[in-house]
Design a protein around this motif. Structure first.
Motif, PDB file in Angstrom:
ATOM      1  N   ILE A  59       0.745  -1.190  -0.091  1.00  0.00           N
ATOM      2  CA  ILE A  59       0.059   0.011  -0.122  1.00  0.00           C
ATOM      3  C   ILE A  59       0.982   1.205   0.042  1.00  0.00           C
ATOM      4  N   TYR A  60       2.148   1.013   0.200  1.00  0.00           N
ATOM      5  CA  TYR A  60       2.872   2.383   0.274  1.00  0.00           C
ATOM      6  C   TYR A  60       4.482   1.913   0.462  1.00  0.00           C
ATOM      7  N   ARG A  61       5.311   2.496  -0.494  1.00  0.00           N
ATOM      8  CA  ARG A  61       6.613   2.543  -0.466  1.00  0.00           C
ATOM      9  C   ARG A  61       7.281   3.694  -0.734  1.00  0.00           C
ATOM     10  N   SER A  62       8.365   3.969   0.188  1.00  0.00           N
ATOM     11  CA  SER A  62       8.847   5.501   0.106  1.00  0.00           C
ATOM     12  C   SER A  62       9.769   5.516  -1.217  1.00  0.00           C
ATOM     13  N   TYR A  65      13.172   3.920   0.239  1.00  0.00           N
ATOM     14  CA  TYR A  65      13.395   2.718   0.770  1.00  0.00           C
ATOM     15  C   TYR A  65      14.733   1.951   0.654  1.00  0.00           C
ATOM     16  N   GLU A  75       7.971   1.314   4.134  1.00  0.00           N
ATOM     17  CA  GLU A  75       7.037   0.571   3.456  1.00  0.00           C
ATOM     18  C   GLU A  75       5.851   0.054   4.192  1.00  0.00           C
ATOM     19  N   ALA A  76       4.897  -0.258   3.580  1.00  0.00           N
ATOM     20  CA  ALA A  76       3.449  -0.762   4.407  1.00  0.00           C
ATOM     21  C   ALA A  76       2.940  -1.709   3.581  1.00  0.00           C
ATOM     22  N   ARG A  78      -0.315  -4.636   3.229  1.00  0.00           N
ATOM     23  CA  ARG A  78      -1.696  -4.949   3.927  1.00  0.00           C
ATOM     24  C   ARG A  78      -1.844  -6.493   3.953  1.00  0.00           C
ATOM     25  N   TYR A  83      -1.272  -5.354   9.071  1.00  0.00           N
ATOM     26  CA  TYR A  83      -0.361  -4.494   8.630  1.00  0.00           C
ATOM     27  C   TYR A  83       1.034  -4.945   8.628  1.00  0.00           C
TER      28      TYR A  83
END
Length: 168
Positions: A59-62, A65, A75-76, A78, A83
């Motif tokens: 759902i998220y990766r900066s 990373y 990083e997130a 689901r 989570y």
């Protein structure tokens, strides 16, 4: 007039080097960003240690990373049970961050934590990667060394900075 030629040569060299650096930056930054399916496939063995048998979705990766930037979630993921957050620590002695993975269930409780990478001093800071230290986080939702902000965590003797950095 005789100073103009060296100045122009130097200017051309500076422009060429700047263009080359910009091109290398663009190529390497783009290579760090991968397809979410590839990320899930690569990281699934680590996710399985936290929430086994689940289907994971990124759902998220900066952009940070793959960097050594500290103190940020990077990083997130689901899954039906909760989570999985991967974050870089800050505040330890070593200049590279501790990369930690935390599984949080749907009620907000920590299910499991693991350390993906660290360069802490062997026999001292590296002790934070022990089951004794890491198991303290399970089923908690807030952590501090004095118990004032949730679950009290006993820091590893001789590794207070590493323990605190991991909690952050």
């Amino acid at each position: 007039m005789k100073n103009v030629k060296p100045t122009l040569v130097l200017l051309i060299i500076c422009i060429a080097v700047s263009a080359l650096l910009a091109a290398v930056n663009h190529l390497t930054a783009a290579s760090a960003i991968t397809d979410p399916a590839e990320i899930i496939a690569k990281m699934s063995p680590e996710y399985e240690k936290i929430f086994p048998g689940e289907q994971y979705s990124l759902i998220y990766r900066s952009e940070e990373y793959g960097s050594d930037r500290r103190g940020i979630p990077v990083e997130a993921v689901r899954c039906p049970s909760g989570y999985i957050i991967t974050a870089h620590s800050s505040g330890q002695y070593d200049s590279s961050p501790i990369v930690a993975m935390v599984g949080i269930d749907n009620e907000g409780k920590v299910v499991k934590v693991s350390i993906l990478s660290m360069n802490e001093t062997p026999g001292m800071g590296s002790k934070i990667n022990s089951d004794k230290f890491l198991s303290q986080f399970e089923l908690g939702s807030g952590f501090s060394t004095d118990g004032g902000k949730g679950t009290k965590i006993d820091v590893v003797s001789g590794a207070t900075k590493s323990s605190t950095a991991f909690m952050k």
